[in-house]
Write an enzyme that holds these catalytic residues in place. Sequence first.
Site, PDB file in Angstrom:
ATOM      1  CB  ILE A  59      -0.958  -0.018   1.449  1.00  0.00           C
ATOM      2  CG1 ILE A  59      -1.888   1.430   1.212  1.00  0.00           C
ATOM      3  CG2 ILE A  59      -0.361  -0.144   2.401  1.00  0.00           C
ATOM      4  CD1 ILE A  59      -3.046   1.097   2.011  1.00  0.00           C
ATOM      5  CD  GLU A  77       3.710 -10.245   2.225  1.00  0.00           C
ATOM      6  OE1 GLU A  77       4.997 -10.591   1.614  1.00  0.00           O
ATOM      7  OE2 GLU A  77       2.645 -10.122   1.286  1.00  0.00           O
TER       8      GLU A  77
END
Length: 468
Positions: free
Chosen positions: A255, A289
């Site tokens: 992101i 993650e």
Amino acid sequence: MGKKQQHPNADPLSEPKKKRRVGFSSIDAGVEPNDCIKIYLVSTKEEVGTSDGFCINPVDLNSFFEEDGKIYGYQGLKITIWVSSISFCAHADISFQGTSDGGKGITDLKSALEKIFGETLLENKDDFLQTFSTEVNFISSVVSHGEKLQTKASNGHITHFNGNSDAASSDLEVVRLKIDNLAAGHLYSRLVPLVLLLVDGSNPIDVTDSSWELYLLSQKKSDLPENTQHLLLGFAALYRFYHYPDGSRLRLSQILVLPPYQHKGYGSHLVEALSNVAISENVYDLTVEEPLDYFQHVRTSFDIKRLLSFESAQDAVKSTVSRLKQGKLSKKTHIPRFLPPPDVVEEVRKTLKINKKQFLQCWEILIYLGLDPIEKHMEDYVTIISNRVKADILGKDSETTGKQVIDIPSVHDVETSFVMFRSQNGEVGGVQMDEDQTKTQEQQLQQLVDERINEVKLIAEKVSRKHI
């Protein structure tokens, strides 16, 4: 043995021997990439060639240069790179006073920059400048291929951004594309350089794997009603896993909010959209993650806001806080962990799609918020955090009863040559550490506790401001 011939009339004392002068060339110490490379994100061609664009601070340029991360063989080296926020193509201007091999060779700059920018790096400056007009609709074209995400769901747990930041605007759009969509794969390939430069430890995703999904956050810009363009503010890459028997799980892998738009609420807006997808599609859970610290802060702040209005979680917090206020924990021989009830953990996962690990992070902050006034109960709260940190690092049995460590003869590093074994017949033992090792371990654990307490305070303060 041969001898050097002398002139027969030469006076050996009148001519002193000449010493041979030996010159040593200076060894090239190399240049740190961060000291000679500037990278700018620009939105117009007029910004190219100037410092008017937004200067990017890469997390690590050294990994792209030589074995030790330095650039060799150049004097007065300056590299300026402009990255277009319209097409995400790039152009580099390289200047230097001279080159020489100082013992480490001369770094191949073109090859090194191509490791980062790949095919997005345009060698010809005019070709790069033309992209500001020829690809002005590049992002809009990609967005048009995406699925515009829903903002509401029937179960009532879809949230809406209602802050006062720049992100609270109706001209924001979040769309989803499968990565095997040609438009999505094309865009992501151009975003890879920014991923490498700005996301620590990242690797490009596999654009041929259809389980990847790309989420784009864009802002509509309209000069004229018939001419609407989209400005890319940020994106996220999620992987959809199969979950037995007929469900799925979502894992957020990457992101990024582009640097000019960071710290303005856009990251929270994107996290909100991803959470809404997880809820509306009833996936098993949404995990992250290896989240970086700042993103974890944004994520936890968002989850705390939801949990503060989640009835079963609040009932459990009130019960825990009530027990916690009953006495001084430091005087008790056994200190409970004050964990949330398993049924609440499961309900939070099912309803809000917050996995257990993340909920436990939020739980400590919810307890902190519930201990009002916190000053009166801070000692007990720190004790809870300290015990949890020790359990995480040292394990449930921090005394390691029955374990012993002995040194063994070795031709290898003495510091790393040892054997651990468990005593037999109930013998009392322990991991043997000298006084300095014990003190160092205690200091390290205390540092982790202090860092966690500071993190809790920051998030609690941020969430409390939103609820005033």
